[in-house]
Design an enzyme around this catalytic site. Structure first.
Site, PDB file in Angstrom:
ATOM      1  N   GLY A  10       0.800  -1.214   0.000  1.00  0.00           N
ATOM      2  CA  GLY A  10       0.000   0.000   0.000  1.00  0.00           C
ATOM      3  C   GLY A  10       0.833   1.265   0.000  1.00  0.00           C
ATOM      4  O   GLY A  10       0.278   2.367  -0.043  1.00  0.00           O
ATOM      5  N   GLU A  11       2.141   1.119   0.082  1.00  0.00           N
ATOM      6  CA  GLU A  11       2.992   2.313   0.109  1.00  0.00           C
ATOM      7  C   GLU A  11       3.900   2.335  -1.132  1.00  0.00           C
ATOM      8  O   GLU A  11       3.460   2.685  -2.210  1.00  0.00           O
ATOM      9  CB  GLU A  11       3.765   2.364   1.436  1.00  0.00           C
ATOM     10  CG  GLU A  11       2.782   2.405   2.627  1.00  0.00           C
ATOM     11  CD  GLU A  11       3.446   2.590   3.993  1.00  0.00           C
ATOM     12  OE1 GLU A  11       4.559   3.115   4.088  1.00  0.00           O
ATOM     13  OE2 GLU A  11       2.810   2.194   4.995  1.00  0.00           O
ATOM     14  N   MET A  12       5.138   1.862  -1.015  1.00  0.00           N
ATOM     15  CA  MET A  12       6.023   1.914  -2.176  1.00  0.00           C
ATOM     16  C   MET A  12       5.885   0.658  -3.049  1.00  0.00           C
ATOM     17  O   MET A  12       6.334   0.652  -4.204  1.00  0.00           O
ATOM     18  CB  MET A  12       7.456   2.144  -1.713  1.00  0.00           C
ATOM     19  CG  MET A  12       7.599   3.527  -1.040  1.00  0.00           C
ATOM     20  SD  MET A  12       9.102   3.718  -0.043  1.00  0.00           S
ATOM     21  CE  MET A  12      10.279   4.236  -1.288  1.00  0.00           C
TER      22      MET A  12
END
Lengths: 326, 326
Positions: free
Chosen positions: B119-121
């Site tokens: 969900g981030e990088m």
């Protein structure tokens, strides 16, 4: 009289030699108004000029990455896939116009575009100004720079352009060579430059920016096949003949500005050189020739701008909230 | 003997006065290994540690914006809406653990998380290492910093943590006051500090970071109502009692780190102070009290780290291509 003329030629011999090259060094740039540059830098890095509060000019013209995003085509608001490869902001002051299709006459006119483009920063000029006006640190700085209480998109784009004017990359090894340091390039790099001139690359990639000073058809000898819908100059002039006419991109810092072409379809310098040879010149470069031209191109990487990361003045309770998800 | 003791008290009077405060100044930080810091800075700003090639550590811990993104919850790969407010990286070295739920014991352990978080990088450690290993400029720099050919996630997170260790913000006006400059604060700001202590805020927000040194329940006196699904310490300990236990956030630079709380639901300092009073202390601050506490909180903005924007070593033909759209 005659001896004087000869003396003048002898004295300016080195300068004369340079003048015969179709490429000239990147001229240094001295900021006229350092306060405007500093303000413009803040604005360039400030994601609050986007609807989401997440995208700044630097997102797609990343000054850590040669002034580009190193993506085929850019990512815009809500992760929209952009229609075109992000051109470098470095040395863009030397271009005859801005954007691939030249639809902005200068950096100031360009700077307003992405802010209000629904596929990029997805904001409006009105909301950008309302945002800046709600931030005392900005209000004060605009006042100091422009000596007026007016804070409109005009002052915003003037300041961003003033910053972008400073983004030049002097002193590449190639410019050192142009300036007379004959040891600055290797034999292969020089051979690459000779090929670059002899085979006709230089017909479009010339001047201080090795490009940026004309519009040319992508696919002169062979038609260019691409899934991209970008039309180039046709979008500006309305003429069918201008389809796939694009501003010739600069080759300055080209080692850093991958991938290449308006659609970002050439992943490497080798493939870009190969395709340019076939499409534009009707020429198939041998592997050795290709390598030499690539070696030459890598000498065009100049000193990157030294940027002190700006610290933004904070928003206030009155600042419109970013809306990343609606 | 007795006169000596009295003399000692007189001499150290100023220091003694400081020691009675429940808050201490941000300690300066001297980098042990400047080369590791420089490498870590590059990695912190490098979007090539993400699947898209677009998101870097600095995207959500923006050092132009108080080490945060100033969004309620962060934007991740493919514009995913994150589950939690991005905590500031500034002075994070002073925290007892990292992340809101403290699931990482230190900055090094934290640094690996977002890179591999879908969900981030949305990258993997393996691809991050493959990417870095394909870039000669990085390979060389890792070798120089770590005196080994090994380039693994261990060296990457060590370098990022070394950079983050330097991100301290000394010399706030409040610290100047703590250090003996009694004119550094206004009467209202001092009154705000007194209220901050007397009403119990300082029970959790104490020490050099005014927080960061304990986990506490969000909603002590009144239950906290939120749409956020973040569970806090429960996710780490598995205990129901730890639901909505979060690491107390630092109040350093709190003027810059809006919006507030783990869900970012408090948009302004005034509303955060008001809610904290009701939820944690069962106290309703008057408008005047609230304003004084807010005035005090704004004295906690320290000198922001001066960062020279790093220039990234370019990718090569072997570097895995970013995949923003698939």
């Amino acid at each position: 009289m005659r001896s004087l003329a000869i003396a003048a030629i002898l004295v300016s011999g080195s300068a004369m030699a340079q003048n015969t090259e179709p490429v000239s060094p990147v001229p240094a740039h001295k900021a006229v108004n350092p306060a405007a540059v500093e303000l413009g830098k803040k604005l360039f890095f400030d994601p609050r000029l986007s609807k989401s509060g997440f995208i700044s000019c630097n997102s797609c013209h990343n000054l850590s990455l040669g002034g580009t995003d190193n993506l085929k085509t850019s990512i815009g608001h809500n992760w929209q896939q952009g229609p075109i490869n992000s051109p470098t902001v470095l040395n863009s002051r030397l271009n005859l116009a801005q954007f691939w299709d030249g639809r902005a006459k200068d950096l100031k006119e360009q700077a307003g575009g992405p802010i209000a483009n629904p596929g990029e920063m997805a904001f409006t000029h009105e909301l950008a100004i309302e945002t800046l006006k709600s931030i005392p640190g900005y209000v004060e700085e605009f006042k100091q720079v422009f000596k007026t209480d007016r804070l409109s998109i005009d002052e915003v784009t003037t300041a961003i352009a003033a910053f972008e004017e400073t983004l030049v990359t002097p002193n590449s090894r190639f410019d050192q060579w142009l300036d007379g340091d004959k040891k600055a390039l290797t034999k292969d790099e020089l051979a690459g430059y000779q090929l670059f001139k002899d085979s006709g690359c230089v017909a479009c990639h010339n001047g201080p920016n090795l490009g940026g000073n004309s519009f040319q058809k992508m696919g002169v000898v062979q038609a260019y096949k691409t899934a991209s819908t970008a039309e180039g100059r046709k979008g500006v002039t309305g003429k069918d003949a201008d389809r796939l006419n694009f501003k010739v991109p600069t080759l300055r810092n080209v080692e850093l500005t991958y991938p290449y072409f308006h659609d970002g379809e050439a992943a490497t310098l080798a493939s870009a050189v190969d395709l340019m040879g076939r499409l534009q010149l009707g020429r198939e470069f041998s592997k050795d020739e290709n390598a030499k031209i690539v070696a030459f191109l890598k000498t065009l990487t100049g000193q990157q701008p030294q940027i002190a990361l700006p610290i933004m003045p904070p928003s206030t309770d009155k600042t419109p909230k970013p809306r990343p998800f609606n």
